[in-house]
Design a protein around this motif. Structure first.
Motif, PDB file in Angstrom:
ATOM      1  N   ARG A  30       0.811  -1.214   0.000  1.00  0.00           N
ATOM      2  CA  ARG A  30       0.000   0.000   0.000  1.00  0.00           C
ATOM      3  C   ARG A  30       0.847   1.267   0.000  1.00  0.00           C
ATOM      4  O   ARG A  30       0.411   2.302  -0.503  1.00  0.00           O
ATOM      5  N   LEU A  31       2.030   1.190   0.562  1.00  0.00           N
ATOM      6  CA  LEU A  31       2.907   2.365   0.594  1.00  0.00           C
ATOM      7  C   LEU A  31       3.312   2.764  -0.828  1.00  0.00           C
ATOM      8  O   LEU A  31       3.293   3.944  -1.179  1.00  0.00           O
ATOM      9  N   LEU A  32       3.664   1.778  -1.641  1.00  0.00           N
ATOM     10  CA  LEU A  32       4.039   2.059  -3.033  1.00  0.00           C
ATOM     11  C   LEU A  32       2.828   2.572  -3.814  1.00  0.00           C
ATOM     12  O   LEU A  32       2.953   3.505  -4.616  1.00  0.00           O
ATOM     13  N   ALA A  33       1.676   1.953  -3.577  1.00  0.00           N
ATOM     14  CA  ALA A  33       0.456   2.402  -4.248  1.00  0.00           C
ATOM     15  C   ALA A  33       0.131   3.845  -3.863  1.00  0.00           C
ATOM     16  O   ALA A  33      -0.283   4.646  -4.707  1.00  0.00           O
ATOM     17  N   PHE A  34       0.324   4.169  -2.606  1.00  0.00           N
ATOM     18  CA  PHE A  34       0.081   5.534  -2.130  1.00  0.00           C
ATOM     19  C   PHE A  34       1.036   6.520  -2.801  1.00  0.00           C
ATOM     20  O   PHE A  34       0.641   7.618  -3.195  1.00  0.00           O
ATOM     21  N   LYS A  35       2.286   6.102  -2.952  1.00  0.00           N
ATOM     22  CA  LYS A  35       3.291   6.975  -3.571  1.00  0.00           C
ATOM     23  C   LYS A  35       2.913   7.334  -5.004  1.00  0.00           C
ATOM     24  O   LYS A  35       2.938   8.505  -5.390  1.00  0.00           O
ATOM     25  N   TRP A  36       2.523   6.314  -5.793  1.00  0.00           N
ATOM     26  CA  TRP A  36       2.163   6.576  -7.176  1.00  0.00           C
ATOM     27  C   TRP A  36       0.845   7.343  -7.277  1.00  0.00           C
ATOM     28  O   TRP A  36       0.668   8.170  -8.174  1.00  0.00           O
ATOM     29  N   SER A  37      -0.071   7.084  -6.362  1.00  0.00           N
ATOM     30  CA  SER A  37      -1.349   7.801  -6.357  1.00  0.00           C
ATOM     31  C   SER A  37      -1.134   9.286  -6.103  1.00  0.00           C
ATOM     32  O   SER A  37      -1.718  10.140  -6.788  1.00  0.00           O
ATOM     33  N   ILE A  38      -0.296   9.583  -5.106  1.00  0.00           N
ATOM     34  CA  ILE A  38       0.009  10.982  -4.798  1.00  0.00           C
ATOM     35  C   ILE A  38       0.709  11.657  -5.967  1.00  0.00           C
ATOM     36  O   ILE A  38       0.445  12.828  -6.290  1.00  0.00           O
ATOM     37  N   THR A  39       1.592  10.928  -6.650  1.00  0.00           N
ATOM     38  CA  THR A  39       2.311  11.484  -7.806  1.00  0.00           C
ATOM     39  C   THR A  39       1.338  11.877  -8.914  1.00  0.00           C
ATOM     40  O   THR A  39       1.442  12.975  -9.485  1.00  0.00           O
ATOM     41  N   ILE A  40       0.376  10.991  -9.207  1.00  0.00           N
ATOM     42  CA  ILE A  40      -0.625  11.301 -10.235  1.00  0.00           C
ATOM     43  C   ILE A  40      -1.471  12.498  -9.823  1.00  0.00           C
ATOM     44  O   ILE A  40      -1.755  13.389 -10.632  1.00  0.00           O
TER      45      ILE A  40
END
Length: 217
Positions: A185-195
């Motif tokens: 979830r941490l990686l998913a959160f990182k990419w979500s915030i980037t988008i």
């Protein structure tokens, strides 16, 4: 290449192609006298269809058993599960935005101005490039930014036709999907915030520049 770079390159190429394709189709539809509603509906269809449905039909069109797929295969060209497929899916899902905003911008230009230019004997191409397009710059530019943002976040059609190959076709959206499936979830959160950051910044930039261009026009 990282998902960020793949996403940016894909969205940039799709936006450039859709810029010319969108304004060209908008101008064509604007001048249509018959069948306009039918053509307009077809061009905006991918906007209302689920992205997976769009991806499924793209898979059929460019698949190895289709007419186009067989022709490309004879030339040694493969589309499915390649970066090209990612660009195609981004083009298809974001084209309606560029087309609709351009058409709306063109229709806001006073018909009296265009009619006056015609009476002076100016050709249709010169009217388009010298009068119609310059007066429509704020709307067209906003459409371009929105097209980029939409292409950047495309997921459904991309994963259907381009897959989710790390370093090749894995965009930020598909990377989020993979991260969630893997429980990261941490990686998913990182990419979500980037988008979110890139898309939100694009929207702000579009608003600022559109207002500036509108005042100048």
């Amino acid at each position: 290449m990282s998902p960020l770079l793949v996403s940016l390159l894909t969205a940039l190429l799709a936006s450039i192609i859709n810029f010319f394709l969108g304004i060209g189709l908008a101008y064509l539809v604007m001048n249509m006298k018959k069948g306009r509603s039918l053509v307009d509906g077809f061009l905006t269809l991918s906007m209302v269809l689920p992205p997976t449905v769009v991806g499924f039909f793209l898979l059929i069109i460019f698949g190895k058993n289709s007419i186009i797929g067989k022709f490309l295969k004879s030339l040694g060209i493969s589309i499915i599960f390649t970066p090209t497929a990612a660009v195609i899916s981004a083009i298809v899902v974001s084209l309606p935005i560029m087309y609709r905003t351009s058409l709306g911008a063109f229709e806001q230009v006073s018909e009296d101005i265009l009619f006056a230019a015609k009476t002076l004997g100016i050709s249709k191409m010169k009217i388009f490039w010298k009068i119609l397009l310059p007066l429509s710059v704020p709307g067209v530019f906003s459409g371009l930014i929105l097209t980029f943002a939409r292409a950047l976040g495309e997921f459904g059609a991309t994963i259907m036709i381009a897959g989710n190959i790390p370093g090749k076709t894995q965009t930020m959206s598909t990377a989020i999907y993979s991260a969630v499936q893997a429980g990261n979830r941490l990686l998913a959160f990182k990419w979500s915030i980037t988008i979110i950051v890139i898309s939100f910044s694009s929207m702000i930039l579009a608003n600022i520049l559109s207002q500036k261009l509108f005042r100048e026009n």
